[in-house]
Design a protein around this motif. Structure first.
Motif, PDB file in Angstrom:
ATOM      1  N   SER A 177       7.557 -18.755   8.314  1.00 32.40           N
ATOM      2  CA  SER A 177       8.333 -17.670   8.100  1.00 32.40           C
ATOM      3  C   SER A 177       8.889 -17.326   6.615  1.00 32.40           C
ATOM      4  O   SER A 177       8.860 -16.434   6.251  1.00 32.40           O
ATOM      5  CB  SER A 177       9.699 -17.745   9.074  1.00 32.40           C
ATOM      6  N   PRO A 180       6.196 -16.934   3.824  1.00 32.64           N
ATOM      7  CA  PRO A 180       5.513 -15.675   3.803  1.00 32.64           C
ATOM      8  C   PRO A 180       6.500 -14.295   3.378  1.00 32.64           C
ATOM      9  O   PRO A 180       6.066 -13.298   3.014  1.00 32.64           O
ATOM     10  CB  PRO A 180       5.124 -15.456   5.206  1.00 32.64           C
ATOM     11  N   ARG A 181       7.822 -14.510   4.058  1.00 32.06           N
ATOM     12  CA  ARG A 181       8.639 -13.587   3.560  1.00 32.06           C
ATOM     13  C   ARG A 181       8.837 -13.436   1.978  1.00 32.06           C
ATOM     14  O   ARG A 181       8.908 -12.336   1.470  1.00 32.06           O
ATOM     15  CB  ARG A 181      10.138 -13.877   4.310  1.00 32.06           C
ATOM     16  N   ALA A 184       5.782 -11.941   0.368  1.00 33.02           N
ATOM     17  CA  ALA A 184       5.620 -10.567   0.786  1.00 33.02           C
ATOM     18  C   ALA A 184       6.385  -9.911  -0.148  1.00 33.02           C
ATOM     19  O   ALA A 184       6.418  -8.770  -0.669  1.00 33.02           O
ATOM     20  CB  ALA A 184       6.067 -10.239   2.097  1.00 33.02           C
ATOM     21  N   LEU A 209       2.616  -6.035   4.203  1.00 32.83           N
ATOM     22  CA  LEU A 209       3.491  -6.717   3.381  1.00 32.83           C
ATOM     23  C   LEU A 209       4.756  -5.970   3.219  1.00 32.83           C
ATOM     24  O   LEU A 209       5.792  -6.709   3.167  1.00 32.83           O
ATOM     25  CB  LEU A 209       2.578  -6.723   1.962  1.00 32.83           C
ATOM     26  N   ARG A 278      -5.774 -18.899   9.320  1.00 29.05           N
ATOM     27  CA  ARG A 278      -5.369 -17.692  10.130  1.00 29.05           C
ATOM     28  C   ARG A 278      -5.795 -18.038  11.380  1.00 29.05           C
ATOM     29  O   ARG A 278      -5.102 -17.590  12.378  1.00 29.05           O
ATOM     30  CB  ARG A 278      -6.109 -16.557   9.324  1.00 29.05           C
TER      31      ARG A 278
END
Length: 376
Positions: A177, A180-181, A184, A209, A278
């Motif tokens: 979490s 990736p945040r 982005a 994104l 993924r």
């Protein structure tokens, strides 16, 4: 659970209050911002203000940097018999609670893994947590009553409980979490330097994104700071991969044919690792990890190209998506009579598609979900 209090009427706190009130729990709303309380109460989330007596459970729904202090203050005031929080960082918060002398026997750390692009009580939803994971982090001193109350809260919100140690939780969310945040946000920030033409051409990838980068920057800075020990090393590892990709692209752009094969191989390796990673991600709402595709074998005649065109036309008419198509053996020559085309689809699509194709005259057989090795 008959009574509860929610301290912090933002998106998460108000959503919890809506879920509890909807299940018949008398819920009291506490916040330093009176307007947020009024909005949450107007939406049916609960009763504004402190309860007249200690409630069964208090949910501390404030940013990580404030969680321990708010908990200590409300424990001192005897707001509830048991407590939980929703901070997305657990180890530091627990250490701060110990330092402030909080009663950790009545406390269970919690973190519901759900959210929206919007924030505040207007964005709250009673079903926000439905089928989502909700991590609880009991410690050796946690009392049985506190854990049972926290588990009941998760159940009332229709979420899926997951029990982890605080440090294990922090490492997990750093990868799944927080990193990736941050990435982005850093990527979306590049749009500030883009031309109007470039921004208008932004497709689904950049929009996705952008959604991941939405939210309150101050809150996310607080979260990342609280979990810096876990996020920092991951970002350094990612930085090394970014440097490798940048170096490969520089060589590919240089025009010298000699190192380009190695550069392309390095770029392919990085992308392949991304695809492999993924494939481990769970499906939305806490479902199982991605499953191998189902395989439908469809018999075709000797005129392969015409048969293939008709078959794919029938698939299109069914409005069902294919993952891949594997042509008959010897794809450079017409298939012999009795050849088959393998249609790779997600497991939920296999039976509906097979039924449609059989209705259109095709001979269809479902094979085990092991993808063929050769595809086109």
């Amino acid at each position: 659970m008959h009574t509860a209090a929610v301290v912090g009427t933002g998106l998460i706190g108000t959503s919890i209050a809506l879920a509890l009130t909807g299940r018949g729990v008398t819920t009291h709303l506490i916040d330093h911002d009176p307007d947020r309380i009024r909005i949450a109460a107007a939406r049916g989330a609960g009763i504004p203000g402190l309860p007249p007596a200690p409630v069964d459970l208090a949910v501390i729904a404030v940013p990580p940097s404030h969680t321990a202090r708010v908990l200590a203050d409300h424990q001192k005031a005897e707001l509830a018999r048991t407590y939980t929080d929703v901070a997305s960082v657990k180890e530091l918060v627990h250490a701060q609670c110990l330092a402030l002398g909080c009663d950790t026997t009545s406390l269970v750390g919690g973190h519901p893994l759900a959210g929206r692009e919007r924030s505040g009580p207007l964005a709250a939803r009673a079903d926000l947590f439905e089928d989502h994971h909700w991590v609880l982090t009991p410690t050796p001193e946690t009392g049985e009553l506190a854990l049972n109350r926290a588990l009941e809260l998760v159940s009332l919100c229709n979420a899926v409980p997951v029990l982890l140690e605080p440090s294990e939780h922090d490492r997990a969310v750093a990868l799944a979490s927080h990193l990736p945040r941050l990435v982005a946000s850093l990527t979306a920030a590049r749009l500030l330097e883009g031309t109007d033409h470039a921004v208008r051409l932004a497709g689904r990838g950049m929009r996705d994104l952008g959604r991941a980068a939405a939210g309150e920057p101050e809150l996310w800075a607080d979260i990342l700071a609280a979990n810096a020990a876990a996020v920092g090393p991951l970002l350094a590892e990612l930085g090394a991969d970014l440097q490798s990709a940048a170096a490969a692209l520089t060589r590919l752009a240089g025009g010298d044919p000699r190192p380009q094969g190695e550069a392309l191989a390095e770029l392919t390796r990085l992308l392949r690792r991304g695809a492999e990673g993924r494939s481990r991600v769970a499906a939305p709402h806490g479902g199982p990890a991605a499953q191998p595709p189902a395989v439908l074998s469809v018999a075709v005649g000797p005129d392969r190209d015409r048969e293939l065109a008709r078959l794919l036309g029938d698939v299109d008419a069914a409005r069902l998506d294919l993952e891949d198509v594997v042509l008959p053996d010897g794809t450079d020559t017409p298939a012999p009579p009795g050849g088959t085309v393998a249609l790779l689809v997600t497991p939920d699509v296999a039976d509906p598609l097979a039924e449609v194709l059989r209705g259109r005259g095709w001979s269809v057989r479902r094979r085990p979900s092991t993808p063929p090795t050769e595809s086109r």
